[in-house]
Enzyme design. Structure first.
Site, PDB file in Angstrom:
ATOM      1  N   LYS A  27      -6.394  84.770 -62.739  1.00 27.10           N
ATOM      2  CA  LYS A  27      -6.651  85.207 -63.407  1.00 27.10           C
ATOM      3  C   LYS A  27      -7.890  85.996 -62.659  1.00 27.10           C
ATOM      4  O   LYS A  27      -8.468  86.089 -61.681  1.00 27.10           O
ATOM      5  CB  LYS A  27      -6.539  84.858 -64.962  1.00 27.10           C
ATOM      6  CG  LYS A  27      -7.932  84.175 -64.819  1.00 27.10           C
ATOM      7  CD  LYS A  27      -9.476  84.999 -64.610  1.00 27.10           C
ATOM      8  CE  LYS A  27     -10.430  83.287 -64.118  1.00 27.10           C
ATOM      9  NZ  LYS A  27     -11.489  83.884 -64.404  1.00 27.10           N
ATOM     10  N   ASP A 152     -11.633  78.933 -70.131  1.00 29.37           N
ATOM     11  CA  ASP A 152     -10.476  79.833 -69.698  1.00 29.37           C
ATOM     12  C   ASP A 152      -9.215  79.268 -70.316  1.00 29.37           C
ATOM     13  O   ASP A 152      -7.885  80.111 -69.595  1.00 29.37           O
ATOM     14  CB  ASP A 152     -10.820  80.264 -68.211  1.00 29.37           C
ATOM     15  CG  ASP A 152     -11.744  80.777 -67.835  1.00 29.37           C
ATOM     16  OD1 ASP A 152     -12.605  80.758 -68.317  1.00 29.37           O
ATOM     17  OD2 ASP A 152     -12.461  81.361 -66.427  1.00 29.37           O
TER      18      ASP A 152
END
Length: 299
Positions: A27, A152
């Site tokens: 990401k 996350d």
């Protein structure tokens, strides 16, 4: 720690015959504002997540004895401390399944790079074993489990590009342009905990909202601290900024810049290759993990 009794040839054969293989994608934090701090020490964030079509790969095979065995060691991380193992055991406890798993990891994402390697591995483990074990947990339930492993993890579980608030768990899906990114990898691994504990870190950026961020963008509050602490990152930013607006993702060490097409990104990657390792990947609003899982379900 469980003992791995398979020799290398048997491990390779077992991994190759594993019934489920799934990506654990990278990401980017396109922006990262730190807007406060909770009483328990956790930082309050605003960040914009987008996935990359670039990933580790996890291979899963069920066991009937309840054991969780990760056959791919990561240097400096004990077997039972690995987020993959911890995620699998959390799902076992939540679902009360009697099944276990053999797990293999093909590592591609840099450790300490700020692109989510460990968190993504944990999320793919939760999503993958939920499918393999048929434990029928919802994505919301898996995301809640994942939050205990790292802030996350929920975004990787949900699999959608998102504007995140809170400690990263309050997610609003967004549709973003999907440019090609050049991601440079300075030769240093950065501890998130060290950056977030630095006294120089800005912790009072004004709260904004998703509409403002999508219109005006944002910055990364961690970047100044990382540049101050790590000359490798500072030098990489100086180099990449000659070609594109370069930014830090997360707490680093990776930095990135966006391009309208793959060839332009590859051209710059080639030009900096002698000084700075990098990779090129397209941004994705739906993660590779969820695209792969949907393909399994449909076929």
């Amino acid at each position: 720690m469980q003992e791995d009794t398979l020799n290398s040839a048997d491990q390779q054969s077992s991994r190759d015959s594993a019934p489920l293989s799934l990506p654990a994608p990278a990401k980017l934090n396109l922006m990262l504002h730190i807007v406060g701090r909770r009483a328990d020490g956790y930082h309050l964030l605003e960040t914009l997540f987008q996935f990359l079509d670039y990933a580790d790969t996890l291979h899963f095979s069920p066991r009937n004895d309840g054991q969780i065995i990760l056959h791919s060691a990561i240097e400096g991380v004990a077997h039972d401390d690995n987020l993959i193992v911890r995620a699998a055991r959390l799902l076992q406890a939540q679902s009360k399944t009697k099944l276990g798993a053999d797990i293999w990891l093909d590592k591609k994402l840099p450790v300490g790079g700020g692109i989510g390697g460990g968190s993504s591995n944990a999320a793919t483990t939760l999503v993958g074993l939920n499918y393999l074990w048929r434990t029928q947990q919802s994505l919301d339930s898996l995301a809640e489990l994942g939050l205990s492993l790292g802030a996350d993890v929920p975004v990787f579980v949900m699999g959608r590009a998102a504007f995140a608030q809170g400690i990263g768990e309050k997610l609003q899906p967004v549709d973003l342009p999907e440019p090609w990114y050049l991601v440079a990898v300075p030769p240093v691994s950065i501890s998130t905990a060290k950056i977030f504990s630095d006294q120089c870190l800005t912790r009072d950026t004004p709260v904004t909202n998703i509409r403002t961020v999508l219109k005006q963008g944002g910055h990364n509050d961690c970047q100044a601290v990382v540049e101050m602490r790590y000359r490798e990152v500072r030098n990489a930013l100086i180099l990449l900024n000659k070609y594109v607006d370069a930014r830090l993702t997360g707490t680093g060490s990776c930095i990135f810049g966006g391009f309208p097409n793959e060839q332009q990104a590859v051209n710059i990657a080639t030009q900096i290759s002698e000084s700075l390792p990098s990779f090129v990947a397209q941004g994705a609003n739906i993660s590779m993990l969820h695209r792969a899982l949907q393909n399994l379900i449909e076929n």
